[in-house]
Design a protein around this motif. Structure first.
Motif, mmCIF file in Angstrom:
data_model
loop_
_atom_site.group_PDB
_atom_site.id
_atom_site.type_symbol
_atom_site.label_atom_id
_atom_site.label_comp_id
_atom_site.label_asym_id
_atom_site.label_seq_id
_atom_site.Cartn_x
_atom_site.Cartn_y
_atom_site.Cartn_z
ATOM 1 N N ALA A 1 -0.357 -3.028 3.968
ATOM 2 C CA ALA A 1 -1.631 -2.848 3.266
ATOM 3 C C ALA A 1 -2.093 -1.389 3.335
ATOM 4 C CB ALA A 1 -2.684 -3.776 3.862
ATOM 5 N N LEU A 2 -1.918 -0.776 4.500
ATOM 6 C CA LEU A 2 -2.294 0.642 4.622
ATOM 7 C C LEU A 2 -1.442 1.503 3.700
ATOM 8 C CD1 LEU A 2 -2.731 0.860 8.492
ATOM 9 C CD2 LEU A 2 -4.549 0.920 6.780
ATOM 10 N N GLU A 3 -0.159 1.181 3.630
ATOM 11 C CA GLU A 3 0.728 1.930 2.732
ATOM 12 C C GLU A 3 0.296 1.754 1.281
ATOM 13 O OE1 GLU A 3 5.283 1.817 1.091
ATOM 14 O OE2 GLU A 3 5.004 1.341 3.213
ATOM 15 N N GLU A 4 0.036 0.536 0.874
ATOM 16 C CA GLU A 4 -0.389 0.275 -0.500
ATOM 17 C C GLU A 4 -1.667 1.045 -0.817
ATOM 18 O OE1 GLU A 4 -1.287 -0.989 -4.263
ATOM 19 O OE2 GLU A 4 0.652 -1.099 -3.256
ATOM 20 N N ARG A 5 -2.582 1.041 0.112
ATOM 21 C CA ARG A 5 -3.879 1.699 -0.079
ATOM 22 C C ARG A 5 -3.720 3.197 -0.273
ATOM 23 N NH1 ARG A 5 -8.414 3.219 3.137
ATOM 24 N NH2 ARG A 5 -10.293 2.388 2.193
ATOM 25 N N ILE A 6 -2.938 3.831 0.584
ATOM 26 C CA ILE A 6 -2.808 5.285 0.507
ATOM 27 C C ILE A 6 -1.962 5.704 -0.690
ATOM 28 C CG2 ILE A 6 -0.830 5.560 2.074
ATOM 29 C CD1 ILE A 6 -2.312 8.025 3.249
ATOM 30 N N VAL A 7 -0.907 4.968 -0.975
ATOM 31 C CA VAL A 7 -0.048 5.311 -2.118
ATOM 32 C C VAL A 7 -0.805 5.104 -3.430
ATOM 33 C CG1 VAL A 7 2.056 4.676 -3.372
ATOM 34 C CG2 VAL A 7 2.118 4.940 -0.882
ATOM 35 N N SER A 8 -1.524 3.974 -3.548
ATOM 36 C CA SER A 8 -2.243 3.692 -4.801
ATOM 37 C C SER A 8 -3.381 4.678 -5.047
ATOM 38 C CB SER A 8 -2.767 2.257 -4.819
ATOM 39 O OG SER A 8 -3.795 2.090 -3.877
ATOM 40 N N SER A 9 -3.842 5.362 -4.005
ATOM 41 C CA SER A 9 -4.897 6.377 -4.172
ATOM 42 C C SER A 9 -4.300 7.769 -4.378
ATOM 43 C CB SER A 9 -5.821 6.391 -2.953
ATOM 44 O OG SER A 9 -5.170 6.986 -1.836
ATOM 45 N N ASP A 10 -2.998 7.826 -4.629
ATOM 46 C CA ASP A 10 -2.276 9.091 -4.787
ATOM 47 C C ASP A 10 -2.461 9.964 -3.539
ATOM 48 O OD1 ASP A 10 -0.540 10.848 -6.090
ATOM 49 O OD2 ASP A 10 -2.211 11.933 -7.027
#
Length: 191
Positions: free
Chosen positions: A91-100
């Motif tokens: 979830a942390l990965e998804e959050r940071i990647v999706s926020s560029d």
């Protein structure tokens, strides 16, 4: 305070939380907050007589509770601690990647910027980290880890994830988070 006043205050807290995560304490100005919320600067001091520090401490508490509730949801829906921790890292990965790579930990930047400068904000950051640690400790101890081990694992996992978020943001690559996840998984299995 009426509903409209409460809604305005809450909106200011939520927007400040988002601005802090993206820009940090020093780079987040009250003018920017006013533009984002559509409120005049005077509203800030009406709702937050302690100014930017008071608003920041409440925004930190808000962000911390939001993420803690997220952890609890993951824990409730996971079969094992290993599965739960993997879900947190994903979830942390998804959050940071999706926020560029703009978002990371909602607390870390502000904690580093205000340590030793603003007791009110620093204390809010400290309390959030303590909340997260207690949540992880409680979850791990309720899943068979003794209290001392649960405490050590919680601190180790939080440290891994904070460091990995920083490196992920700097490198614009999810690889540090993925490596930290594998390390956290190994720690959980060794004990």
């Amino acid at each position: 305070m009426g509903k409209k006043g409460f809604d305005t205050k809450q909106k200011m807290i939520e927007v400040m939380a988002s601005l802090l995560e993206g820009s940090g304490y020093e780079a987040t100005g009250l003018t920017e907050l006013g533009k984002e919320t559509g409120t005049p600067k005077g509203s800030l001091y009406f709702h937050f007589p302690g100014g930017k520090e008071e608003l920041t401490s409440l925004a930190i508490e808000y962000s911390g509770k939001q993420l803690n509730d997220f952890f609890l949801t993951i824990f409730d829906n996971s079969d094992t601690p290993t599965h739960a921790i993997k879900q947190v890292f994903h979830a942390l990965e998804e959050r940071i990647v999706s926020s560029d790579y703009q978002k990371g930990c909602p607390i870390a930047t502000t904690a580093m910027e205000t340590a030793g400068k603003s007791p009110l904000v620093s204390n809010a950051c400290k309390e959030v980290y303590n909340l997260w640690l207690k949540t992880f400790e409680s979850y791990l101890s309720s899943n068979g880890y003794n209290i001392r081990v649960a405490k050590n694992l919680s601190l180790s996992i939080l440290s891994l994830w904070e460091g990995a978020l920083l490196l992920t943001k700097l490198q614009k690559s999810p690889e540090p988070l993925r490596m930290a996840e594998k390390t956290a998984e190994s720690l959980l299995k060794q004990i």
